[in-house]
Design an enzyme around this catalytic site. Structure first.
Site, PDB file in Angstrom:
ATOM      1  N   ASP A  21      56.577  31.315  51.118  1.00 18.08           N
ATOM      2  CA  ASP A  21      55.273  31.237  51.767  1.00 18.08           C
ATOM      3  C   ASP A  21      54.739  29.824  51.547  1.00 18.08           C
ATOM      4  OD1 ASP A  21      52.696  31.525  52.727  1.00 18.08           O
ATOM      5  OD2 ASP A  21      52.181  33.226  51.446  1.00 18.08           O
ATOM      6  N   ASP A 115      54.700  29.927  58.822  1.00 20.06           N
ATOM      7  CA  ASP A 115      54.736  29.396  57.458  1.00 20.06           C
ATOM      8  C   ASP A 115      55.332  30.351  56.425  1.00 20.06           C
ATOM      9  OD1 ASP A 115      52.609  31.213  57.409  1.00 20.06           O
ATOM     10  OD2 ASP A 115      51.461  30.009  55.986  1.00 20.06           O
ATOM     11  N   GLU A 116      56.041  31.374  56.883  1.00 17.42           N
ATOM     12  CA  GLU A 116      56.646  32.343  55.960  1.00 17.42           C
ATOM     13  C   GLU A 116      58.036  32.736  56.437  1.00 17.42           C
ATOM     14  OE1 GLU A 116      52.895  35.032  54.481  1.00 17.42           O
ATOM     15  OE2 GLU A 116      53.932  35.656  56.290  1.00 17.42           O
TER      16      GLU A 116
END
Length: 182
Positions: A21, A115-116
């Site tokens: 993350d 973003d993960e």
């Protein structure tokens, strides 16, 4: 078949699932390309006018207790705050670079958002003996290949759900392992 402690497959309990993350991703992208934004409380906004709203805060803004809100409210209480307009093309480019790094460690990478990502190392147990060391290598490679201002929280666990949960336990730049022992 009934459950019995002897029927548990030990391989399924090993923490071989990793969740990455990226911390404050949108603001970090902006701080990566603009040195003068580093260390300052910044926020990414869809619109930076009087009635604009902040959609993502930098680590520095979060550390000051700033919450996503109307831009006018944030500026009233934090005049040092720097609002930035969103730049989706920039974020997509950094996302591609991060995915390239993750894919250099495993073919089993599933992006969950920009973003993960989840990474399954179940098939790589003979290659990677120490998952914590591997996570540190991933963090270092992101900094070296994508940008020195990026940090990420990484969770390691026997399943995806727990590895995602682990990323929230230590932010920013965390590394948490959830295993049967703990």
């Amino acid at each position: 078949m009934r459950y019995s402690g002897n029927n548990i497959n030990e391989a399924n309990l090993k923490p071989t699932k990793m969740f990455v993350d990226m911390n404050s991703f949108f603001p970090s992208c902006e701080q990566q390309v603009n040195y003068w934004l580093r260390g300052r409380p910044v926020g990414v906004c869809v619109y930076t006018g009087k009635h604009g709203s902040v959609i993502a805060l930098s680590k520095e803004a979060k550390a000051k207790g700033i919450k996503a809100d109307r831009l006018s409210e944030i500026i009233k209480h934090h005049p040092e705050f720097v609002p930035l307009e969103t730049n989706p093309n920039r974020y997509r480019e950094f996302h591609r670079q991060i995915m390239k790094v993750l894919l250099s460690f495993s073919e089993d990478v599933i992006p969950f958002s920009i973003d993960e990502a989840a990474i399954d190392f179940s098939s790589y147990q003979l290659v990677y003996k120490d998952m914590v060391q591997l996570a540190k290598e991933i963090k270092a490679k992101i900094k070296a290949d994508v940008g020195d201002w990026f940090t990420c929280s990484i969770g390691i666990a026997p399943n995806e759900f727990l590895s995602k949960l682990a990323t929230d336990l230590q932010k920013p730049d965390g590394l948490v392992v959830i295993a049967p022992e703990n």
